[in-house]
Design a protein around this motif. Sequence first.
Motif, PDB file in Angstrom:
ATOM      1  N   GLU A 333     -22.312  30.608 -13.617  1.00  0.00           N
ATOM      2  CA  GLU A 333     -22.620  31.874 -12.971  1.00  0.00           C
ATOM      3  C   GLU A 333     -23.649  31.702 -11.856  1.00  0.00           C
ATOM      4  OE1 GLU A 333     -22.515  31.388 -16.229  1.00  0.00           O
ATOM      5  OE2 GLU A 333     -21.311  32.952 -17.190  1.00  0.00           O
ATOM      6  N   LEU A 334     -24.609  30.801 -12.092  1.00  0.00           N
ATOM      7  CA  LEU A 334     -25.650  30.570 -11.089  1.00  0.00           C
ATOM      8  C   LEU A 334     -25.058  29.994  -9.806  1.00  0.00           C
ATOM      9  CD1 LEU A 334     -28.609  30.336 -10.175  1.00  0.00           C
ATOM     10  CD2 LEU A 334     -28.708  28.135 -11.360  1.00  0.00           C
ATOM     11  N   CYS A 335     -24.245  28.949  -9.930  1.00  0.00           N
ATOM     12  CA  CYS A 335     -23.639  28.356  -8.734  1.00  0.00           C
ATOM     13  C   CYS A 335     -22.735  29.348  -8.024  1.00  0.00           C
ATOM     14  CB  CYS A 335     -22.866  27.089  -9.104  1.00  0.00           C
ATOM     15  SG  CYS A 335     -23.927  25.696  -9.572  1.00  0.00           S
ATOM     16  N   THR A 336     -21.969  30.116  -8.797  1.00  0.00           N
ATOM     17  CA  THR A 336     -21.105  31.127  -8.191  1.00  0.00           C
ATOM     18  C   THR A 336     -21.917  32.140  -7.394  1.00  0.00           C
ATOM     19  OG1 THR A 336     -19.455  30.899  -9.949  1.00  0.00           O
ATOM     20  CG2 THR A 336     -19.442  32.958  -8.689  1.00  0.00           C
ATOM     21  N   ALA A 337     -23.035  32.589  -7.967  1.00  0.00           N
ATOM     22  CA  ALA A 337     -23.877  33.565  -7.279  1.00  0.00           C
ATOM     23  C   ALA A 337     -24.448  32.982  -5.993  1.00  0.00           C
ATOM     24  CB  ALA A 337     -25.005  34.028  -8.199  1.00  0.00           C
ATOM     25  N   MET A 338     -24.882  31.722  -6.027  1.00  0.00           N
ATOM     26  CA  MET A 338     -25.441  31.107  -4.830  1.00  0.00           C
ATOM     27  C   MET A 338     -24.387  30.890  -3.759  1.00  0.00           C
ATOM     28  SD  MET A 338     -28.696  30.837  -5.024  1.00  0.00           S
ATOM     29  CE  MET A 338     -28.903  29.782  -3.572  1.00  0.00           C
ATOM     30  N   LEU A 339     -23.210  30.480  -4.148  1.00  0.00           N
ATOM     31  CA  LEU A 339     -22.132  30.294  -3.172  1.00  0.00           C
ATOM     32  C   LEU A 339     -21.723  31.628  -2.557  1.00  0.00           C
ATOM     33  CD1 LEU A 339     -20.015  27.639  -5.093  1.00  0.00           C
ATOM     34  CD2 LEU A 339     -21.377  27.256  -3.026  1.00  0.00           C
ATOM     35  N   ASP A 340     -21.620  32.667  -3.387  1.00  0.00           N
ATOM     36  CA  ASP A 340     -21.295  33.999  -2.878  1.00  0.00           C
ATOM     37  C   ASP A 340     -22.388  34.492  -1.925  1.00  0.00           C
ATOM     38  OD1 ASP A 340     -19.005  33.975  -4.377  1.00  0.00           O
ATOM     39  OD2 ASP A 340     -19.734  35.372  -5.907  1.00  0.00           O
ATOM     40  N   ALA A 341     -23.653  34.256  -2.304  1.00  0.00           N
ATOM     41  CA  ALA A 341     -24.770  34.743  -1.491  1.00  0.00           C
ATOM     42  C   ALA A 341     -24.829  34.034  -0.142  1.00  0.00           C
ATOM     43  CB  ALA A 341     -26.086  34.552  -2.245  1.00  0.00           C
ATOM     44  N   THR A 342     -24.652  32.721  -0.137  1.00  0.00           N
ATOM     45  CA  THR A 342     -24.688  32.001   1.139  1.00  0.00           C
ATOM     46  C   THR A 342     -23.520  32.412   2.027  1.00  0.00           C
ATOM     47  OG1 THR A 342     -23.575  30.099   0.101  1.00  0.00           O
ATOM     48  CG2 THR A 342     -25.981  30.030   0.239  1.00  0.00           C
ATOM     49  N   ALA A 343     -22.365  32.646   1.428  1.00  0.00           N
ATOM     50  CA  ALA A 343     -21.219  33.095   2.216  1.00  0.00           C
ATOM     51  C   ALA A 343     -21.472  34.477   2.818  1.00  0.00           C
ATOM     52  CB  ALA A 343     -19.968  33.119   1.352  1.00  0.00           C
ATOM     53  N   GLU A 348     -20.468  31.528   5.664  1.00  0.00           N
ATOM     54  CA  GLU A 348     -19.664  30.580   4.904  1.00  0.00           C
ATOM     55  C   GLU A 348     -20.505  30.040   3.758  1.00  0.00           C
ATOM     56  OE1 GLU A 348     -18.528  26.945   6.814  1.00  0.00           O
ATOM     57  OE2 GLU A 348     -20.235  26.975   8.170  1.00  0.00           O
ATOM     58  N   ALA A 349     -19.827  29.683   2.688  1.00  0.00           N
ATOM     59  CA  ALA A 349     -20.525  29.189   1.510  1.00  0.00           C
ATOM     60  C   ALA A 349     -21.169  27.839   1.797  1.00  0.00           C
ATOM     61  CB  ALA A 349     -19.561  29.075   0.331  1.00  0.00           C
ATOM     62  N   ALA A 350     -22.338  27.625   1.222  1.00  0.00           N
ATOM     63  CA  ALA A 350     -23.022  26.341   1.378  1.00  0.00           C
ATOM     64  C   ALA A 350     -22.203  25.223   0.739  1.00  0.00           C
ATOM     65  CB  ALA A 350     -24.399  26.408   0.728  1.00  0.00           C
ATOM     66  N   ARG A 351     -22.332  24.024   1.268  1.00  0.00           N
ATOM     67  CA  ARG A 351     -21.682  22.865   0.672  1.00  0.00           C
ATOM     68  C   ARG A 351     -22.459  22.428  -0.568  1.00  0.00           C
ATOM     69  NH1 ARG A 351     -20.849  17.958   4.261  1.00  0.00           N
ATOM     70  NH2 ARG A 351     -23.113  18.159   4.457  1.00  0.00           N
ATOM     71  N   SER A 352     -21.748  22.088  -1.623  1.00  0.00           N
ATOM     72  CA  SER A 352     -22.378  21.637  -2.864  1.00  0.00           C
ATOM     73  C   SER A 352     -22.608  20.133  -2.783  1.00  0.00           C
ATOM     74  CB  SER A 352     -21.491  21.974  -4.063  1.00  0.00           C
ATOM     75  OG  SER A 352     -21.303  23.366  -4.156  1.00  0.00           O
ATOM     76  N   VAL A 353     -23.867  19.721  -2.951  1.00  0.00           N
ATOM     77  CA  VAL A 353     -24.231  18.325  -2.736  1.00  0.00           C
ATOM     78  C   VAL A 353     -25.155  17.815  -3.840  1.00  0.00           C
ATOM     79  CG1 VAL A 353     -24.041  18.597  -0.221  1.00  0.00           C
ATOM     80  CG2 VAL A 353     -26.268  18.895  -1.333  1.00  0.00           C
ATOM     81  N   VAL A 354     -25.428  16.498  -3.768  1.00  0.00           N
ATOM     82  CA  VAL A 354     -26.411  15.839  -4.629  1.00  0.00           C
ATOM     83  C   VAL A 354     -27.728  15.772  -3.884  1.00  0.00           C
ATOM     84  CG1 VAL A 354     -27.012  13.731  -5.873  1.00  0.00           C
ATOM     85  CG2 VAL A 354     -24.617  14.424  -5.696  1.00  0.00           C
ATOM     86  N   ARG A 355     -28.793  16.229  -4.509  1.00  0.00           N
ATOM     87  CA  ARG A 355     -30.125  16.062  -3.924  1.00  0.00           C
ATOM     88  C   ARG A 355     -30.612  14.649  -4.237  1.00  0.00           C
ATOM     89  NH1 ARG A 355     -34.858  18.207  -2.078  1.00  0.00           N
ATOM     90  NH2 ARG A 355     -36.717  17.382  -3.097  1.00  0.00           N
ATOM     91  N   LEU A 356     -31.165  13.961  -3.237  1.00  0.00           N
ATOM     92  CA  LEU A 356     -31.563  12.574  -3.427  1.00  0.00           C
ATOM     93  C   LEU A 356     -32.904  12.442  -4.162  1.00  0.00           C
ATOM     94  CD1 LEU A 356     -30.466  11.009  -0.003  1.00  0.00           C
ATOM     95  CD2 LEU A 356     -29.120  11.456  -2.067  1.00  0.00           C
ATOM     96  N   PRO A 357     -33.991  13.101  -3.714  1.00  0.00           N
ATOM     97  CA  PRO A 357     -35.243  13.013  -4.474  1.00  0.00           C
ATOM     98  C   PRO A 357     -35.199  13.905  -5.721  1.00  0.00           C
ATOM     99  CG  PRO A 357     -35.613  13.686  -2.177  1.00  0.00           C
ATOM    100  CD  PRO A 357     -34.165  13.847  -2.466  1.00  0.00           C
TER     101      PRO A 357
END
Length: 420
Positions: A333-343, A348-357
């Motif tokens: 639900e959290l990721c869905t909410a963030m993708l919906d919010a950025t869109a 457009e929805a943010a790209r889902s990535v790996v944070r390095l640090p």
Amino acid sequence: MAGWLMSAASENAADIKSVAQAQRQELLGLCAELVSARSPQPEGDTTAPVRVLSAFLEKHGLRPEIRSATPTKPNIVCGFDTGRPGPHLILNGHMDTLNPGDPSDWLVPIYQLQQQAGRITGLGIGNMKAGVAALAMAYVGLSRNRAALCGKITLTLVADEVVFGPDGTAFLLDGDESLLGDAVINAEGPGGMNLAIAEKGLLWLSIEATAPPGQGMLSQQGSSAIARLSKLLASLDQWNDEQSAPPPDVAVLANNAGEHGLRLSVNAGTISGGSFVSQVATRAVAEVDFRVPPGMKIDKIMKRVCALAEQIGGIKVTRIKGWDPNWTAIDSELCTAMLDATAAIRGEAARSVVRLPASDAARWRARGIPAICYGPQAELASGVNDYVYEEDVVDCVAVYMAAAAQICGGEGRGATWLSL
């Protein structure tokens, strides 16, 4: 918990974006105050930014609570309960910064915010005082509009994150389980306004090679500690090309991994050994940093290193610290909410990535709580001449509010949102 199942980001996007845009100057002023409020590690004294942020929250009628394990490393906790059943959302950021290093390397003022060509600069503005300012502004907006929400929202602004120390988030969570919440939005961005649903694990090893004493003129292949250690380090360096396959619940990471997201990185950060040029080195030590992507485990990395050390001989491997890679499932639900919010806010929805640090999001994930990182940090890692884009900071305020409206949406969803 019904708010978790309904989309509110698009319903309220226009109002929320207007609220964020209207606060631009106050937001930039807060960023400027925070850059001037020095808090570099290794001291990590957060008393100055705590004063700035406490005054900001109090100005808006809120009551921040100061909690500290160490007097010079205070943390801020500020929360509200809507009085209606629903999830508990945590907003998290850190107030300490990296050390500036050699001032002569900086082309912009270190402790003074500067605006130029859409950028704002200053020590820690990317990591992560702009993110902290955006969180604080969003929290004020959410508090002002609590009638449109359900559940609880708590702002936690912490010390001691840059060195992953015990006096910040670790102190708060160990002392107050209510701060675990149900979901966490951390404002430490992975760069490029992407959404970090995962971050690499970390493994630090001390590797010590020993050898019998002798004259250098009598040395043979592999007879010195330095030669043995060098052979192992050369082998480890070749591991830098290894790639992982992400776990199924974050398989989307394969689409946006870039050069580094799913790559094992190996760096010999320190090395020492020997006592005199004509003598066989009897001891040599290196400290090695492994950053481990989702799909790999630090225990397996450790076993591989130990097997290589045994093969070479005369080498002892000691673990300094480490933790596995961690993530939040893309269908949460959290990721869905963030993708919906950025869109909704950015088109457009943010790209889902790996944070390095590493980030404090890992501390919540280790306790089973979904957590993501999203913030205005412009590059993969912040450092000298740190900067963010002004528009990204303003957008972050709106994204945090829109995501919270979806996660903690109540009967008031769709109502006009009030300005601060």
